[in-house]
Write an enzyme that holds these catalytic residues in place. Sequence first.
Site, PDB file in Angstrom:
ATOM      1  N   GLN A   1      36.391  41.088  37.956  1.00  0.00           N
ATOM      2  CA  GLN A   1      36.573  39.746  38.519  1.00  0.00           C
ATOM      3  C   GLN A   1      38.064  39.760  38.842  1.00  0.00           C
ATOM      4  O   GLN A   1      38.910  39.620  37.956  1.00  0.00           O
ATOM      5  CB  GLN A   1      36.190  38.690  37.472  1.00  0.00           C
ATOM      6  CG  GLN A   1      36.154  37.255  37.985  1.00  0.00           C
ATOM      7  CD  GLN A   1      37.452  36.778  38.594  1.00  0.00           C
ATOM      8  OE1 GLN A   1      37.660  36.856  39.822  1.00  0.00           O
ATOM      9  NE2 GLN A   1      38.349  36.297  37.774  1.00  0.00           N
TER      10      GLN A   1
ATOM     11  N   ASP B   1      25.878  47.058  36.375  1.00  0.00           N
ATOM     12  CA  ASP B   1      26.843  45.977  36.160  1.00  0.00           C
ATOM     13  C   ASP B   1      27.750  46.393  35.010  1.00  0.00           C
ATOM     14  O   ASP B   1      27.281  46.910  33.991  1.00  0.00           O
ATOM     15  CB  ASP B   1      26.090  44.685  35.818  1.00  0.00           C
ATOM     16  CG  ASP B   1      26.978  43.462  35.996  1.00  0.00           C
ATOM     17  OD1 ASP B   1      26.651  42.604  36.822  1.00  0.00           O
ATOM     18  OD2 ASP B   1      28.012  43.368  35.293  1.00  0.00           O
TER      19      ASP B   1
ATOM     20  N   THR C   1      47.134  46.700  36.940  1.00  0.00           N
ATOM     21  CA  THR C   1      47.709  45.745  37.889  1.00  0.00           C
ATOM     22  C   THR C   1      49.130  45.322  37.536  1.00  0.00           C
ATOM     23  O   THR C   1      49.491  45.271  36.354  1.00  0.00           O
ATOM     24  CB  THR C   1      46.823  44.481  37.931  1.00  0.00           C
ATOM     25  OG1 THR C   1      47.535  43.433  38.597  1.00  0.00           O
ATOM     26  CG2 THR C   1      46.451  43.985  36.547  1.00  0.00           C
TER      27      THR C   1
ATOM     28  N   THR D   1      31.716  48.208  46.260  1.00  0.00           N
ATOM     29  CA  THR D   1      31.548  47.233  47.355  1.00  0.00           C
ATOM     30  C   THR D   1      32.827  46.436  47.617  1.00  0.00           C
ATOM     31  O   THR D   1      32.867  45.609  48.529  1.00  0.00           O
ATOM     32  CB  THR D   1      30.402  46.247  47.033  1.00  0.00           C
ATOM     33  OG1 THR D   1      30.689  45.641  45.765  1.00  0.00           O
ATOM     34  CG2 THR D   1      29.054  46.949  46.975  1.00  0.00           C
ATOM     35  N   GLY D   2      33.866  46.648  46.826  1.00  0.00           N
ATOM     36  CA  GLY D   2      35.112  45.898  46.991  1.00  0.00           C
ATOM     37  C   GLY D   2      36.038  46.545  48.016  1.00  0.00           C
ATOM     38  O   GLY D   2      35.716  47.581  48.609  1.00  0.00           O
TER      39      GLY D   2
ATOM     40  N   TYR E   1      43.071  36.845  33.550  1.00  0.00           N
ATOM     41  CA  TYR E   1      42.901  38.120  34.255  1.00  0.00           C
ATOM     42  C   TYR E   1      43.926  39.141  33.743  1.00  0.00           C
ATOM     43  O   TYR E   1      43.563  40.263  33.376  1.00  0.00           O
ATOM     44  CB  TYR E   1      43.088  37.887  35.765  1.00  0.00           C
ATOM     45  CG  TYR E   1      43.200  39.153  36.584  1.00  0.00           C
ATOM     46  CD1 TYR E   1      42.067  39.888  36.918  1.00  0.00           C
ATOM     47  CD2 TYR E   1      44.436  39.618  37.037  1.00  0.00           C
ATOM     48  CE1 TYR E   1      42.166  41.052  37.676  1.00  0.00           C
ATOM     49  CE2 TYR E   1      44.547  40.777  37.790  1.00  0.00           C
ATOM     50  CZ  TYR E   1      43.407  41.492  38.112  1.00  0.00           C
ATOM     51  OH  TYR E   1      43.498  42.648  38.852  1.00  0.00           O
TER      52      TYR E   1
ATOM     53  N   GLU F   1      49.989  42.416  37.628  1.00  0.00           N
ATOM     54  CA  GLU F   1      49.847  41.157  36.877  1.00  0.00           C
ATOM     55  C   GLU F   1      50.146  41.366  35.387  1.00  0.00           C
ATOM     56  O   GLU F   1      50.361  40.396  34.661  1.00  0.00           O
ATOM     57  CB  GLU F   1      48.441  40.582  37.053  1.00  0.00           C
ATOM     58  CG  GLU F   1      48.220  39.877  38.368  1.00  0.00           C
ATOM     59  CD  GLU F   1      49.016  38.587  38.516  1.00  0.00           C
ATOM     60  OE1 GLU F   1      48.910  37.720  37.644  1.00  0.00           O
ATOM     61  OE2 GLU F   1      49.750  38.461  39.505  1.00  0.00           O
TER      62      GLU F   1
ATOM     63  N   LYS G   1      43.185  42.614  31.667  1.00  0.00           N
ATOM     64  CA  LYS G   1      43.625  43.920  32.180  1.00  0.00           C
ATOM     65  C   LYS G   1      44.573  44.619  31.200  1.00  0.00           C
ATOM     66  O   LYS G   1      44.673  45.842  31.190  1.00  0.00           O
ATOM     67  CB  LYS G   1      44.303  43.747  33.549  1.00  0.00           C
ATOM     68  CG  LYS G   1      43.327  43.439  34.690  1.00  0.00           C
ATOM     69  CD  LYS G   1      42.601  44.704  35.149  1.00  0.00           C
ATOM     70  CE  LYS G   1      41.763  44.462  36.390  1.00  0.00           C
ATOM     71  NZ  LYS G   1      41.124  45.679  36.911  1.00  0.00           N
TER      72      LYS G   1
ATOM     73  N   LEU H   1      36.973  50.395  39.261  1.00  0.00           N
ATOM     74  CA  LEU H   1      37.594  49.377  40.119  1.00  0.00           C
ATOM     75  C   LEU H   1      36.870  48.042  39.979  1.00  0.00           C
ATOM     76  O   LEU H   1      37.267  47.052  40.591  1.00  0.00           O
ATOM     77  CB  LEU H   1      37.544  49.820  41.589  1.00  0.00           C
ATOM     78  CG  LEU H   1      37.974  51.260  41.897  1.00  0.00           C
ATOM     79  CD1 LEU H   1      37.918  51.519  43.391  1.00  0.00           C
ATOM     80  CD2 LEU H   1      39.387  51.516  41.388  1.00  0.00           C
TER      81      LEU H   1
ATOM     82  N   GLY I   1      32.607  49.269  41.349  1.00  0.00           N
ATOM     83  CA  GLY I   1      33.353  48.383  42.264  1.00  0.00           C
ATOM     84  C   GLY I   1      33.394  48.948  43.671  1.00  0.00           C
ATOM     85  O   GLY I   1      34.326  48.676  44.427  1.00  0.00           O
TER      86      GLY I   1
END
Length: 345
Positions: free
Chosen positions: A89, A64, A133, A11-12, A157, A135, A161, A86, A9
């Site tokens: 989606q 990936d 998270t 590039t995030g 999501y 969430e 997680k 990290l 992750g």
Amino acid sequence: MKKKALIFGITGQDGSYLAELLLKKKYIVHGVKRRSSSINTGRIDHIYQDPHIKKRTFLLHYGDITDSLSVTRLIKQIKPNEIYNLAAQSHVQVSFESPEYTANADAIGALRILEAIRFNNLEKKTKFYQAGTSELYGLNEKIPQRESTNFHPASPYGVAKLYAHWITINYREAYKIFASNGILFNHESPRRGETFVTQKIVQALCRIKLRKQKTLYIGNLYAKRDWGHAKDFVKAMWLILQHKKPDDFVISTGRQTTVKNFINLVSKELKITIKWKGKGLKEKAIDENGNIIVSCDKSYYRPLEVNNLLGDSKKARKILGWKPEFGLKKLISDMIKSEMQRISS
Ligand code: NAP
Ligand code: G4F
């Protein structure tokens, strides 16, 4: 010997700040990027272009998190001291539209990395950080939320997680891997993705200020979030892996703001005077000339909403010595400054 870190992750938003932090700490940083049809390295290109960063200390690899072979091969080749997962989606609303993909990437992705650590006999060498998270708390509105608060995720999501959270603990307990969860509350920055609410508000209001856009269309104005700055939060990720034992930590600012108040704060900073009128989907913000600046749009409402997030990060503050340096005002002014520069260039 320099420590080697592997960031899934990279590039995030968080991956880019974490890479900068680890390079400053003299790590060799390996990052995994996905193949995409358009360039997805905008947040890390400046690292490549930095003449002070030596070529062999920052390396990117294609891979990936949904592809076990690439995950296992990279971990075997690099044998990193630390892995930061990290990759995800990461959009809650999108997870309702792509629940299976979200489960594959966000839940099984963590399992793939943990299993690759085990498969390559790296249990004693490689530490693992899982990007958890707030969430996870979802519909549990008992605030403030801390490590002992019950989870009740409210989206595909959040549920994915939750699996990643528990599989991390399971591999820690079963195989003695140094595997830790950060339970991070919302964190934003000028590098935040454009479809998350803070960046969407900042970008729209900057464009409205410059008369390049008329109206911001938004969903639930009354959701409350505990918003911090990503730069502070990646420091916590690193500290979690430097602790003497693996553990799980809530990372949050401890301050809560509604989406509506975030709009008010950005408008104020941009000197756009607005007044709110109406209720529910008819609620609108109007400027001094009667223009509709903010309007509600049903399509941005979710099938299930997480209304009340406020974190208690006492444990991390006490044990890791972590504390946030950025306040909400500074976060907003950083985001506005960067957006204004982007528009003018
Ligand atoms: P982000 O900007 O959306 O970055 C996600 C990263 O994951 C990107 O580099 C993305 O690559 C990569 N990715 C997505 N699917 C992948 C796949 N199948 N294989 C490999 N890489 C993949 O998210 P963020 O805000 O930096 O958040 C980082 C992590 O923390 C995520 O796991 C997120 O769920 C979690 N988190 C974030 C927050 C927050 O408020 N920001 C709070 C709690 C937890 P592309 O660039 O190619 O899309
Ligand atoms: O910015 P958001 O999309 O972030 P959300 O859903 O809180 O998720 C983010 O934070 C999580 C940590 O708690 C991360 F795990 C996750 O990966 C991600 O980074 O939405 C924030 C709030 C929500 O209540 C949403 O319903 O803003 C509300 N909202 C209102 N209008 C909107 C909009 N959200 C978005 N994205 N777009 C809107 O137009």
